[in-house]
Design a protein around this motif. Structure first.
Motif, short mmCIF file in Angstrom:
data_model
loop_
_atom_site.label_atom_id
_atom_site.label_comp_id
_atom_site.label_asym_id
_atom_site.label_seq_id
_atom_site.Cartn_x
_atom_site.Cartn_y
_atom_site.Cartn_z
N VAL A 281 7.20 -21.14 -61.43
CA VAL A 281 8.02 -20.16 -61.37
C VAL A 281 9.45 -20.53 -61.52
N ARG A 282 10.31 -19.69 -62.33
CA ARG A 282 11.63 -20.19 -62.42
C ARG A 282 12.22 -19.42 -61.17
N VAL A 283 13.18 -19.99 -60.23
CA VAL A 283 13.88 -19.49 -59.38
C VAL A 283 15.00 -18.70 -59.71
N GLN A 284 15.47 -18.90 -60.81
CA GLN A 284 16.57 -18.11 -61.46
C GLN A 284 16.03 -16.50 -61.63
N THR A 285 14.83 -16.51 -62.05
CA THR A 285 13.98 -15.32 -62.37
C THR A 285 13.50 -14.52 -61.06
N LEU A 286 13.35 -15.32 -60.15
CA LEU A 286 13.26 -14.76 -58.70
C LEU A 286 14.47 -14.14 -58.15
N SER A 287 15.61 -14.56 -58.33
CA SER A 287 16.79 -14.31 -57.82
C SER A 287 17.24 -13.16 -58.37
N ASP A 288 17.03 -13.22 -59.68
CA ASP A 288 17.46 -11.94 -60.67
C ASP A 288 16.81 -10.46 -60.34
N THR A 289 15.63 -10.74 -59.64
CA THR A 289 14.75 -9.50 -59.52
C THR A 289 15.61 -8.75 -58.46
N ILE B 278 20.19 -51.38 -67.65
CA ILE B 278 19.93 -50.51 -66.59
C ILE B 278 19.52 -49.27 -66.90
N GLY B 279 19.43 -48.30 -65.84
CA GLY B 279 18.83 -47.07 -66.04
C GLY B 279 19.77 -45.86 -65.78
N ALA B 280 19.95 -44.88 -66.42
CA ALA B 280 21.07 -43.87 -66.12
C ALA B 280 20.34 -42.52 -66.70
N CYS B 281 20.23 -41.55 -65.63
CA CYS B 281 19.41 -40.47 -66.06
C CYS B 281 20.67 -39.25 -65.18
N LEU B 282 20.22 -38.23 -65.77
CA LEU B 282 21.01 -37.02 -65.31
C LEU B 282 20.18 -35.80 -64.77
N ARG B 283 20.46 -35.18 -63.60
CA ARG B 283 19.59 -34.02 -63.30
C ARG B 283 20.76 -33.05 -62.73
N VAL B 284 20.70 -32.02 -63.76
CA VAL B 284 21.54 -30.89 -63.39
C VAL B 284 21.08 -29.92 -62.68
N ASN B 285 21.41 -29.55 -61.35
CA ASN B 285 20.95 -28.68 -60.31
C ASN B 285 21.40 -27.14 -60.57
N PHE B 286 20.68 -26.15 -60.64
CA PHE B 286 21.15 -24.81 -60.69
C PHE B 286 20.52 -24.04 -59.50
N TYR B 287 21.47 -23.62 -58.50
CA TYR B 287 20.95 -23.07 -57.21
C TYR B 287 21.47 -21.58 -57.72
N PRO B 288 20.35 -20.67 -57.69
CA PRO B 288 20.66 -19.21 -57.95
C PRO B 288 20.97 -18.48 -56.50
N LYS B 289 21.48 -17.31 -56.31
CA LYS B 289 21.62 -16.75 -55.22
C LYS B 289 20.57 -16.68 -54.72
N CYS B 290 20.34 -16.60 -53.18
CA CYS B 290 19.28 -16.47 -52.49
C CYS B 290 19.40 -15.45 -51.44
N PRO B 291 18.66 -14.51 -51.19
CA PRO B 291 18.58 -13.39 -50.24
C PRO B 291 18.52 -13.75 -48.80
N GLN B 292 18.11 -15.00 -48.51
CA GLN B 292 17.71 -15.43 -47.23
C GLN B 292 17.99 -16.80 -47.02
N PRO B 293 19.15 -17.41 -47.14
CA PRO B 293 19.59 -18.58 -47.11
C PRO B 293 18.90 -19.45 -45.82
N ASP B 294 19.03 -18.83 -44.91
CA ASP B 294 18.69 -19.38 -43.46
C ASP B 294 17.24 -19.66 -43.44
N LEU B 295 16.22 -19.47 -44.35
CA LEU B 295 14.93 -19.78 -44.32
C LEU B 295 14.59 -20.67 -45.34
N THR B 296 15.53 -21.42 -46.12
CA THR B 296 15.24 -22.26 -47.27
C THR B 296 16.11 -23.27 -47.61
N LEU B 297 16.09 -24.01 -48.34
CA LEU B 297 17.03 -25.24 -48.92
C LEU B 297 16.91 -25.04 -50.48
#
Length: 356
Positions: free
Chosen positions: A12-20, A206-225
């Motif tokens: 499940v895409r978190v962005q989709t959950l946030s957009d609801t 050596i190894g080099a790799c990129l992780r781009v993190n997208f943190y959508p708006k969250c209605p209950q930020p005190d319950l999750t990370l």
């Protein structure tokens, strides 16, 4: 254990959950009480060290030594620091962040073309770890390889926005340059040969790799990370944070310090492999990400890692009769498999390497 070629349950895409616009988050994202974030004011009163690198290339020997000492203290006491005048242009720093913001606002069908699997994690993803029913983090991400060259495939990088590939190619070159510079400084500060850590990482392979993190708006930020508490499994991480929305928290003793990014700074943190190589002199520190009810965040985490099949163990010069080797040898490839299988588990993997 071989990783599966597909996820064991629907993603499940978190962005989709946030957009609801729902006022509550699904149970899958609610953390146990002891893992939930704290928003006390004390966590905002400190900050990780901010180090200006200008004098390293432009200053006197005394000025250079002063900067190197700041780096040494930060690596020993914090495991995190921000660097200014790092040699990456402001335009490139801003551009790298902006192209990814644009990517995450592409139509879902565009992003789904890059959907990843647990086998390599390369591409567009929304979870780490493969256990069914696991409690998940509130983020989506994009993961790509830059080094070794045989793993880099521009066709697996997003084609939209159209200039993303060129910008990230240029940004990647600069990060690798900065990584090699810092490994040399670390080696000198530890009393090792100047290129010891570079060699321990596998030389130029050596190894080099990129992780781009997208943190959508969250209605209950005190319950999750946005990202559960963990130390980074690799060698060193270069984080380009969102300058407008704080989210990264670093553990300092029993407190969580909310990082306040300096303008155009790159955040550097020590990974588990450097903690092993330095026999615990340099610390990989637990960190996590909190989310925001009103604002989304984008950050770029560039992982600078040893070659996957190189045996990582404490440097002989840092092992003494009073401080024997703290960790058993293991390749980075073996070590990384734990994270990809189990997800983020604090520092439990590093602790498991401790010598009996």
């Amino acid at each position: 254990m071989d990783l599966p070629i597909g996820w064991l349950e629907p993603v499940v895409r978190v962005q989709t959950l946030s957009d609801t616009g729902s006022p509550v988050i699904p149970d899958r994202y609610i953390k146990p009480l002891v893992q939930r974030p704290s928003f006390n004011t004390q966590s905002y009163s400190q900050n990780i060290p901010i180090i200006d690198l200008y004098e390293l290339t432009n200053g006197s020997a005394t000025a250079q030594k002063a900067v190197m000492d700041q780096i040494s203290i930060a690596c020993r006491e914090w495991g995190f620091f921000q660097v200014l005048n790092h040699g990456i242009s402001d335009e490139l720093v801003d551009g790298a962040r902006e192209v990814w913001k644009e990517f995450f606002h592409q139509p879902m069908e565009v992003k789904q073309d890059y959907a990843n699997t647990p086998n390599t994690y390369e591409g567009y993803g929304s979870r780490l770890g493969i256990q069914k029913g696991a409690i998940l983090d509130w983020n989506d991400y994009f993961f790509l390889y830059y080094l070794p060259s045989k793993l880099k495939d521009h066709n697996k990088w997003p084609s939209q926005p159209p200039f993303l590939r060129d910008v990230i190619e240029e940004y990647s070159k600069e990060i690798v340059r900065l990584g090699k510079d810092l490994l040399r400084i670390f080696s000198i500060n530890l009393g090792l040969q100047e290129y010891y850590l570079q060699g321990a990482f596998g030389g130029d392979d050596i190894g080099a790799c990129l992780r781009v993190n997208f943190y959508p708006k969250c209605p209950q930020p005190d319950l999750t990370l946005g990202l559960s508490s963990h130390s980074d499994p690799g060698g060193m991480t270069f984080l380009l944070p969102d300058e407008n929305v704080s989210g990264l928290q670093v553990r300092k003793g029993n407190e969580w310090v909310t990082v306040k990014p300096a303008r155009h700074a790159i955040i550097v943190n020590i990974g588990d492999q450097i903690q092993v190589l330095t026999n615990g002199n340099y610390k990989s520190v637990e960190h996590r990400v909190i989310v925001n009810p009103d604002k989304e965040r984008v950050s770029l985490a560039y992982f600078f890692n040893p070659k996957s099949d190189v045996l990582i163990k404490p440097a002989t010069e840092l092992v003494t009769s009073t401080k024997p080797a703290l960790y058993q040898p293991m390749t980075y490839g073996e070590y990384r498999r734990f994270i990809r299988t189990e997800g983020l588990q604090g520092k439990s993997q590093l602790e498991s390497l401790k010598s009996p």
